[in-house]
Design an enzyme around this catalytic site. Structure first.
Site, PDB file in Angstrom:
ATOM      1  N   ASN A   9     -10.172  -0.113  -0.210  1.00  0.00           N
ATOM      2  CA  ASN A   9      -8.712  -0.081  -0.169  1.00  0.00           C
ATOM      3  C   ASN A   9      -8.180  -0.697  -1.457  1.00  0.00           C
ATOM      4  OD1 ASN A   9      -5.979  -0.476   0.299  1.00  0.00           O
ATOM      5  ND2 ASN A   9      -6.241  -1.323   2.355  1.00  0.00           N
TER       6      ASN A   9
ATOM      7  N   HIS B 113      -3.224   7.172   2.279  1.00  0.00           N
ATOM      8  CA  HIS B 113      -3.652   5.861   1.797  1.00  0.00           C
ATOM      9  C   HIS B 113      -5.089   5.616   2.242  1.00  0.00           C
ATOM     10  CE1 HIS B 113      -4.062   1.694   0.997  1.00  0.00           C
ATOM     11  NE2 HIS B 113      -3.845   1.288   2.231  1.00  0.00           N
TER      12      HIS B 113
ATOM     13  N   CYS C 252       0.804  -1.224   0.000  1.00  0.00           N
ATOM     14  CA  CYS C 252       0.000   0.000   0.000  1.00  0.00           C
ATOM     15  C   CYS C 252       0.837   1.275   0.000  1.00  0.00           C
ATOM     16  CB  CYS C 252      -0.958   0.008   1.190  1.00  0.00           C
ATOM     17  SG  CYS C 252      -2.080  -1.411   1.222  1.00  0.00           S
TER      18      CYS C 252
END
Length: 321
Positions: A278, A248, A115
Site C-alpha cells: 500500500n 487503491h 489514500c
C-alpha cells in the site's frame, strides 16, 4: 468543449524489493504466509533514509513528461497528493517544481486526502482544465510511508511501501475524463490515523499509522462500490462499457470484494499490491502506469480509478484513456 485527457503516465519505486521474509529476518513477528493470506502483499519498496518524497515524485514525473512528449517548461500547474511531505512548508509541489526546473509563476500546491489523494488531485486538475484556466497539469501521488511506520506493530508495518506515480493531464477537444466524485466522512477518523502534531518544537501524539483493520475493510468496500457506481451513472455508462478497474492498492481482499460488488471480473482489475504494498496516494497512479506500460490499458479504453483512505475520504474518476 474542453476536456482533460491523460497524455502520459510515469511511476517510480525506490531501491530493491523487500519481501515478507526480509521483514521476518529484520525481527518483525510475522510470516510470508500470514501477510499474503490476509493482504495479498508479497513485497514492498522502502526509500533510503536520504531519499525524499519530492525526489521520488520527480522521478515519476519525468517519466510521465517523457511519455507525453512534453518538457517541464510546458507545465502550467502542479498538484501533488501526499501524506508524507518533507516539511510543514513549503509544499512538496513547490519543491517538485524547483526539482524539475518548471519555470516560476505557475501554481503548485499539495492535496492531503491520504489514500484518496491522487483521485482528489486528478479531480481538481480536471476542473482547472475544463475551466480553461490551465492547459497542461502535472498530477503526482508520492509517499515515503516508511517514515511513519511503527516497525514493532506487525498489523501495520507489513502493509505499506514507498513510491510515486504521475500523470500529465492536457486540454483536448476529445473526451478524456468522463466523470468524477469525491466524498469524506470526518466522523470516521478513529479507525485510521496518525494523529501527531508539532507543538513547542516537539512531536505531540502518535507519529505512527494506527488502524482498525476490520472497520477499514467494511468501510472501504462499501465506499468504493458506491462511488464506482456513482461515476458510471454520471457518465451514462453501464459496467459492460468498462474495460479496467484500477482501485487503491491497499489489500487484495478489499479490491476483490469491491470488484464483486461492481460485477467486474478479476481479470479486468489492475492489481499491483503484491509487488508494491500500500503506497497510499501513490498507489493508483503507480498501478495505472504499470498497466499502461505493459500494454493492458490501451488508448480508447474506459478506465475507473478509485481511492479510499483516512479521513475518511473516498472518490473515483472515470476516464477514456
Amino acid at each position: 468543449m474542453i476536456f482533460a485527457r491523460i497524455a502520459g503516465t510515469g511511476g517510480y519505486v525506490p531501491g530493491l524489493p523487500v519481501s515478507n521474509d526480509d521483514l521476518v529476518a529484520r525481527g518483525i513477528d510475522t510470516s510470508d504466509a500470514w501477510v499474503r493470506e490476509r493482504t495479498g502483499i508479497g513485497f514492498r519498496h522502502l526509500a533510503a533514509p536520504g531519499e525524499t518524497t519530492h525526489g521520488m515524485a520527480a522521478n515519476a514525473a519525468r517519466r510521465a513528461l517523457e511519455a507525453a512528449g512534453l518538457e517541464p517548461a510546458d507545465i502550467d500547474l502542479i498538484i501533488v497528493a501526499t501524506t508524507t511531505p518533507e516539511m510543514i512548508f513549503p509544499s512538496t509541489a513547490c519543491l517538485l517544481q524547483h526539482e524539475l526546473g518548471v519555470p516560476a509563476g505557475g501554481a503548485a500546491f499539495d492535496v492531503q486526502a491520504v489514500c484518496s489523494g491522487f483521485v482528489y488531485a486528478l479531480t481538481i486538475a480536471d476542473k482547472f482544465i475544463r475551466s480553461g484556466s490551465h492547459k497542461r497539469v502535472l498530477v503526482v501521488g508520492a509517499e515515503k510511508l516508511s517514515r511513519i511506520l511503527d516497525w514493532s506493530d506487525r498489523t501495520t508495518c507489513v502493509l505499506f511501501g514507498d513510491g510515486a506515480g504521475a500523470v500529465v493531464l492536457v486540454a483536448d477537444e476529445e473526451t478524456g475524463i468522463l466523470s468524477t466524485a469525491m466524498h469524506a466522512d470526518g466522523s470516521q477518523t478513529s479507525i485510521l490515523s496518525a494523529d501527531a502534531q508539532m507543538a513547542g518544537g516537539s512531536v505531540v501524539g502518535c507519529p505512527f499509522i494506527r488502524m482498525d483493520g476490520q472497520a477499514v475493510f467494511k468501510f472501504a468496500v462499501k465506499a468504493l462500490a458506491e462511488v464506482g457506481a456513482e461515476v458510471l451513472e454520471q457518465a451514462g455508462l453501464g459496467l459492460d462499457g468498462l474495460d479496467w478497474l484500477v482501485p487503491h492498492q491497499a489489500n487484495i481482499r478489499i479490491m476483490q470484494a469491491t470488484a464483486k460488488k461492481l460485477h467486474v471480473p478479476n481479470e479486468r482489475v489492475v492489481a499491483t499490491v503484491e509487488k508494491h504494498g500500500n503506497t497510499s496516494a501513490a498507489s493508483v497512479p503507480m498501478a495505472l502506469d504499470v498497466a499502461v506500460r505493459d500494454g493492458r490499458i490501451q488508448r480508447g479504453q474506459t478506465v475507473l480509478l478509485e481511492g479510499v483512505g483516512g479521513g475518511f475520504t473516498w472518490g473515483a474518476v472515470l476516464l477514456r484513456f
